[in-house]
Design an enzyme around this catalytic site. Structure first.
Site, PDB file in Angstrom:
ATOM      1  N   GLU A   1       0.851  -1.205   0.000  1.00 56.57           N
ATOM      2  CA  GLU A   1       0.000   0.000   0.000  1.00 56.57           C
ATOM      3  C   GLU A   1       0.888   1.257   0.000  1.00 56.57           C
ATOM      4  O   GLU A   1       1.982   1.250   0.581  1.00 56.57           O
ATOM      5  CB  GLU A   1      -0.834  -0.053   1.305  1.00 56.57           C
ATOM      6  CG  GLU A   1      -1.818   1.061   1.512  1.00 56.57           C
ATOM      7  CD  GLU A   1      -2.565   0.888   2.857  1.00 56.57           C
ATOM      8  OE1 GLU A   1      -2.183   0.019   3.674  1.00 56.57           O
ATOM      9  OE2 GLU A   1      -3.539   1.637   3.080  1.00 56.57           O
TER      10      GLU A   1
ATOM     11  N   LYS B   1      -9.533   2.656  -1.997  1.00 59.05           N
ATOM     12  CA  LYS B   1      -9.849   1.980  -0.728  1.00 59.05           C
ATOM     13  C   LYS B   1     -11.172   2.469  -0.140  1.00 59.05           C
ATOM     14  O   LYS B   1     -11.336   3.684   0.081  1.00 59.05           O
ATOM     15  CB  LYS B   1      -8.690   2.234   0.246  1.00 59.05           C
ATOM     16  CG  LYS B   1      -8.742   1.447   1.543  1.00 59.05           C
ATOM     17  CD  LYS B   1      -7.455   1.731   2.362  1.00 59.05           C
ATOM     18  CE  LYS B   1      -7.306   0.886   3.595  1.00 59.05           C
ATOM     19  NZ  LYS B   1      -6.039   1.189   4.312  1.00 59.05           N
TER      20      LYS B   1
ATOM     21  N   CYS C   1      -5.274  -3.319   2.337  1.00 57.13           N
ATOM     22  CA  CYS C   1      -5.023  -3.408   3.778  1.00 57.13           C
ATOM     23  C   CYS C   1      -6.294  -3.594   4.610  1.00 57.13           C
ATOM     24  O   CYS C   1      -6.903  -4.652   4.566  1.00 57.13           O
ATOM     25  CB  CYS C   1      -4.193  -2.205   4.225  1.00 57.13           C
ATOM     26  SG  CYS C   1      -3.240  -2.557   5.721  1.00 57.13           S
TER      27      CYS C   1
END
Ligand code: ACM
Length: 267
Positions: A38, A109, A147
């Site tokens: 990330e 995200k 993540c």
């Protein structure tokens, strides 16, 4: 199909150094699909929104994206990488899929973690699945999550229901559970998962964060195909048969998709 991850320590605020390190680590490596951590261009621990202004890049014109395009073209390979992305006046914690022909797809995200909510706009669309082909494999469907998305099983489930055979998972993990939990995400969806985590500390003024390494590749049968160290920069590339993920039968009587009892879930 040769798939893998690259685990490294991005230096905060130094995309040029991060590009050089990735190039150096990949110089003698061959792969079809490789996942990077990330925010691999920028580092993680921001202290001020103005820093994003300096570090976030546009997918079409950014130097980190353009370096990844060069690598993918020269190696005839695909890379999935975390990216601190700018689009107009917004910043996103994104993951990009870079193809050998330079075409890029973006996932932003949706589940932002802690202070990320101060810096980034959350993604506002459902994670998508992309079909990729190469010299050694044909029509493999891959999805991306980032993540903390792991904490919401719906993310991996959504990708699996959309047909993802491989879930690519750029990460900057600060808690110790995910590497074990990805066993369950892979098993319960019968997909391959590739979690590329970073290592080391980001230290900024009076703030400090430690990242837990131990990148993992898990098979649809819950086998750990690779598990990285806690604190070393390293690459793992392993041969997989992505078609294994097309078979959702656990045994003669259980199919993990058709056995779902949606009428009782009340979601
Ligand atoms: C995280 O989502 N980077 C913890």
């Amino acid at each position: 199909m040769k798939t893998g991850y690259l685990q490294f320590k991005p230096e905060f605020g130094n995309p040029d150094k991060n590009i050089s390190r990735i190039k150096e680590m990949l110089s003698d490596k061959e792969f079809d699909l490789l996942v990077l951590p990330e925010l691999a261009n920028s580092g993680y621990l921001f202290i001020d929104k103005s820093e994003l202004n300096d570090l976030a890049e546009d997918v079409e014109t950014g130097k980190f994206c353009s370096a990844l395009k060069e690598i993918c073209s020269s190696k005839n390979a695909h890379i999935v990488s975390g990216l601190c992305e700018r689009s107009g006046d917004r910043f996103y914690n994104s993951s990009i899929l870079v193809r050998p022909d330079g075409k890029i797809s973006v996932y932003r995200k949706i589940h932002l973690f802690d202070e990320e909510k101060l810096w980034f706009t959350p993604g506002y669309s459902s994670p998508e699945v992309y079909e990729i082909s190469g010299e050694n494999f044909q029509k493999v469907k891959i999805g991306m999550m980032i993540c903390f998305d792991w904490f919401f099983p719906e993310t991996a489930r959504t990708l699996a229901l959309k047909g993802a055979q491989i879930i690519c998972h750029p990460s900057n993990l600060v808690m110790a559970y995910c590497q074990t939990a990805m066993f369950t995400r892979a098993l319960e969806n019968r997909v391959f998962t590739i979690t590329a985590n970073r290592i080391g500390y980001d230290v900024r003024e009076n703030k400090e964060l430690f990242f837990t390494g131990e990148s993992v590749i898990v098979s649809p049968k819950g086998e750990y195909l690779c598990r990285g160290s806690k604190d070393k920069e390293e690459i793992c590339i392993t041969e997989i048969d992505p078609d294994i993920a097309l078979n959702k039968n656990l045994n003669d009587r259980n199919n993990i998709f058709t056995d779902r009892k949606k009428e009782f879930y009340n979601l």
